[in-house]
Design an enzyme around this catalytic site. Sequence first.
Site, PDB file in Angstrom:
ATOM      1  N   ARG A  22       0.566  -1.238  -0.096  1.00 18.60           N
ATOM      2  CA  ARG A  22      -0.058   0.165   0.069  1.00 18.60           C
ATOM      3  C   ARG A  22       0.766   1.344  -0.394  1.00 18.60           C
ATOM      4  O   ARG A  22       0.784   2.511  -0.790  1.00 18.60           O
ATOM      5  CB  ARG A  22      -1.537   0.444   1.007  1.00 18.60           C
TER       6      ARG A  22
ATOM      7  N   TYR B 253       0.452 -13.511   0.317  1.00 15.83           N
ATOM      8  CA  TYR B 253       0.276 -13.228  -0.886  1.00 15.83           C
ATOM      9  C   TYR B 253       1.867 -12.405  -1.639  1.00 15.83           C
ATOM     10  O   TYR B 253       2.391 -11.755  -0.643  1.00 15.83           O
ATOM     11  CB  TYR B 253      -0.379 -12.632  -1.712  1.00 15.83           C
TER      12      TYR B 253
ATOM     13  N   ASP C  44     -13.688   5.445   2.768  1.00 19.42           N
ATOM     14  CA  ASP C  44     -13.675   5.649   4.243  1.00 19.42           C
ATOM     15  C   ASP C  44     -14.475   6.510   5.007  1.00 19.42           C
ATOM     16  O   ASP C  44     -15.158   6.379   5.543  1.00 19.42           O
ATOM     17  CB  ASP C  44     -12.508   5.363   4.998  1.00 19.42           C
TER      18      ASP C  44
HETATM   19  P1  FAD Z   1      -7.466   6.837   5.076  1.00 20.16           P
HETATM   20  O1  FAD Z   1      -6.536   5.587   4.435  1.00 20.16           O
HETATM   21  O2  FAD Z   1      -8.355   6.410   6.289  1.00 20.16           O
HETATM   22  O3  FAD Z   1      -6.690   7.932   4.862  1.00 20.16           O
HETATM   23  C1  FAD Z   1      -7.757   9.289   5.025  1.00 20.16           C
HETATM   24  C2  FAD Z   1      -6.007  10.255   5.691  1.00 20.16           C
HETATM   25  O4  FAD Z   1      -6.521  11.420   5.795  1.00 20.16           O
HETATM   26  C3  FAD Z   1      -5.470   9.723   6.040  1.00 20.16           C
HETATM   27  O5  FAD Z   1      -3.936  10.662   5.924  1.00 20.16           O
HETATM   28  C4  FAD Z   1      -5.050  10.201   7.575  1.00 20.16           C
HETATM   29  O6  FAD Z   1      -3.962  11.214   7.947  1.00 20.16           O
HETATM   30  C5  FAD Z   1      -5.837  11.739   7.035  1.00 20.16           C
HETATM   31  N1  FAD Z   1      -7.495  12.878   8.422  1.00 20.16           N
HETATM   32  C6  FAD Z   1      -8.077  12.298   8.837  1.00 20.16           C
HETATM   33  N2  FAD Z   1      -8.740  13.031   9.268  1.00 20.16           N
HETATM   34  C7  FAD Z   1      -8.064  14.592   8.879  1.00 20.16           C
HETATM   35  C8  FAD Z   1      -8.603  15.733   9.222  1.00 20.16           C
HETATM   36  N3  FAD Z   1      -9.184  16.095  10.292  1.00 20.16           N
HETATM   37  N4  FAD Z   1      -7.886  16.966   8.600  1.00 20.16           N
HETATM   38  C9  FAD Z   1      -6.985  15.997   7.862  1.00 20.16           C
HETATM   39  N5  FAD Z   1      -5.961  15.258   7.458  1.00 20.16           N
HETATM   40  C10 FAD Z   1      -7.153  14.227   7.684  1.00 20.16           C
HETATM   41  N6  FAD Z   1      -9.644  -1.960   0.336  1.00 20.16           N
HETATM   42  C11 FAD Z   1      -8.796  -2.474  -0.833  1.00 20.16           C
HETATM   43  O7  FAD Z   1      -9.382  -1.986  -1.689  1.00 20.16           O
HETATM   44  N7  FAD Z   1      -8.139  -3.384  -0.662  1.00 20.16           N
HETATM   45  C12 FAD Z   1      -7.561  -4.730   0.253  1.00 20.16           C
HETATM   46  O8  FAD Z   1      -6.915  -5.295  -0.459  1.00 20.16           O
HETATM   47  C13 FAD Z   1      -7.632  -3.911   1.280  1.00 20.16           C
HETATM   48  N8  FAD Z   1      -7.078  -4.922   2.145  1.00 20.16           N
HETATM   49  C14 FAD Z   1      -7.457  -4.290   4.045  1.00 20.16           C
HETATM   50  C15 FAD Z   1      -6.947  -4.832   5.054  1.00 20.16           C
HETATM   51  C16 FAD Z   1      -6.948  -4.613   5.371  1.00 20.16           C
HETATM   52  C17 FAD Z   1      -7.136  -5.181   7.427  1.00 20.16           C
HETATM   53  C18 FAD Z   1      -7.616  -3.117   6.269  1.00 20.16           C
HETATM   54  C19 FAD Z   1      -8.275  -2.602   8.106  1.00 20.16           C
HETATM   55  C20 FAD Z   1      -8.012  -2.085   5.332  1.00 20.16           C
HETATM   56  C21 FAD Z   1      -7.777  -2.716   4.117  1.00 20.16           C
HETATM   57  N9  FAD Z   1      -8.334  -1.967   3.139  1.00 20.16           N
HETATM   58  C22 FAD Z   1      -8.696  -2.231   1.606  1.00 20.16           C
HETATM   59  C23 FAD Z   1      -9.215  -1.273   3.256  1.00 20.16           C
HETATM   60  C24 FAD Z   1      -8.389  -0.120   2.369  1.00 20.16           C
HETATM   61  O9  FAD Z   1      -7.284   0.662   3.438  1.00 20.16           O
HETATM   62  C25 FAD Z   1      -9.266   1.665   3.184  1.00 20.16           C
HETATM   63  O10 FAD Z   1     -10.415   0.981   2.725  1.00 20.16           O
HETATM   64  C26 FAD Z   1      -8.423   2.448   2.458  1.00 20.16           C
HETATM   65  O11 FAD Z   1      -7.767   2.812   2.697  1.00 20.16           O
HETATM   66  C27 FAD Z   1      -9.702   4.189   2.684  1.00 20.16           C
HETATM   67  O12 FAD Z   1      -8.883   5.368   2.013  1.00 20.16           O
HETATM   68  P2  FAD Z   1      -9.021   6.424   2.102  1.00 20.16           P
HETATM   69  O13 FAD Z   1      -8.234   7.326   1.449  1.00 20.16           O
HETATM   70  O14 FAD Z   1     -10.392   6.804   2.432  1.00 20.16           O
HETATM   71  O15 FAD Z   1      -8.830   6.761   4.076  1.00 20.16           O
END
Ligand code: FAD
Length: 420
Positions: free
Chosen positions: A106, A213, A290
């Site tokens: 990742r 994997y 998310d």
């Molecule tokens: P996040 O990755 O949570 O990013 C949010 C960002 O916002 C972070 O950088 C944080 O620091 C920042 N932030 C938070 N609050 C604030 C704020 N108030 N002000 C400014 N910045 C802020 N998904 C897949 O597609 N394939 C997979 O194989 C997969 N495997 C997974 C395995 C596990 C064990 C887990 C736990 C998850 C897995 N996922 C997988 C899900 C995936 O990791 C998440 O859905 C994805 O990373 C979400 O991305 P995001 O950018 O929406 O949120």
Amino acid sequence: MSTSDVVIAGGGIGGLSTAFALSRLGLRVRVLEQAEQFGEVGAGIQLAPNCTRILAEYGLLEQATARGVVPDRMVMRDAVDASELTALDLRDLERRYGFPYLVIHRSDLHALFLDACRDAGVELLTEQRVTAYTQDGEKASATTDSGAVHEAPVVIAADGLHSVARRRFADDRPVSSAYVAYRGTVPIASVDRPVDLSEVVVYVGPRCHFVHYGLRGGDLLNQVAVFESPKALAGLADWGTPDELDDAFAGTCEFVRERLPHMWRDKWWRMYDRDPIDTWVDGRIALLGDAAHPPLQYLAQGAIMAIEDGWVLAEHARRRRGAGATVDWEGALAAYQAVRPEHCRRVVLTARAWGELRHLDGRRREQRNILLRARETGDYSFTDWIYGPTALVPEEEPAMFTPIPLTAADRITGVDSVAR
Ligand code: FAD
């Protein structure tokens, strides 16, 4: 500071991929990340064809493939006796959907988007914790804890599971599954028995599962061990500890047990999702990734949905682009709102159902195994609705099929059951 066409709160995979998608339209995008530096914690991530299709369109698939592994098969095994239950032929899957199934670290995927954003001129700001969102007519703004106000015609909140912006839309909290994940990547050279890196393998067991994997062209083995925590069920605060890991997998096959000492045993991830919500857009403020739809990881679609969100939003912005950088944002956000929440609602609820299926015990486990063994490798009824092209309008959203009733869905929305 220069003016922006779009402000994005959160520089995870969702925020950065969306920033890149919008910058390709010539829009000036600013990303506000709370951390001191951009980065990702964790191990591998699986990217199905509905994501690699988008990476290809962005011109990033070749680099992603070079940094990852394109496996030949995904195999589900019983974690107790290690017997094969069912498999996907990933090369056939690639022919069916037109794009590969890729596994990648990742941090490599995140770095790919970060580099692409830098090259595209996205303004990338760190140590910017957004604490408030406001809007006034055709402007919205994100305010950070230092008091800085970042204004733009649209503000996108991609701030993850604990999203501040989500409070505008729902008075909800993350839902604990009582499951916990341990991760661990190890050099393949350190693994003392042969592991076939042409396969993604999922061992499903009673209240636990184990995934492995290859990563980085096969240099690394990625491992994930997931189990239900008795301490979480008992309401204890200290849940998911390594003793629980060992106990949870005590009845599994030799291979799985042998891998447990090679997990990162000093940190673990408690697994939460949220109940789906129907509305992600409020005027000029929108949720994404998310923040909008955190899933349990059982369909491996969380990051993919976030990347799809950005692609859909950018495509609708492109279609509503006027002279210069003007975009009919009301129209673009309405089109995004019309199609994405329903798709993601289905994925979030189906992921819960797949979690139940993976973790069955006793007679139900035996029945599941009989059904899975009877499945034809070339049966794509469970994947067509997810791995096909991402819908831009509700009419393109394919009918879904899930193996078991979405009991959680019944409680929440009273809608989906087995198939629709
Ligand atoms: P996040 O990755 O949570 O990013 C949010 C960002 O916002 C972070 O950088 C944080 O620091 C920042 N932030 C938070 N609050 C604030 C704020 N108030 N002000 C400014 N910045 C802020 N998904 C897949 O597609 N394939 C997979 O194989 C997969 N495997 C997974 C395995 C596990 C064990 C887990 C736990 C998850 C897995 N996922 C997988 C899900 C995936 O990791 C998440 O859905 C994805 O990373 C979400 O991305 P995001 O950018 O929406 O949120």
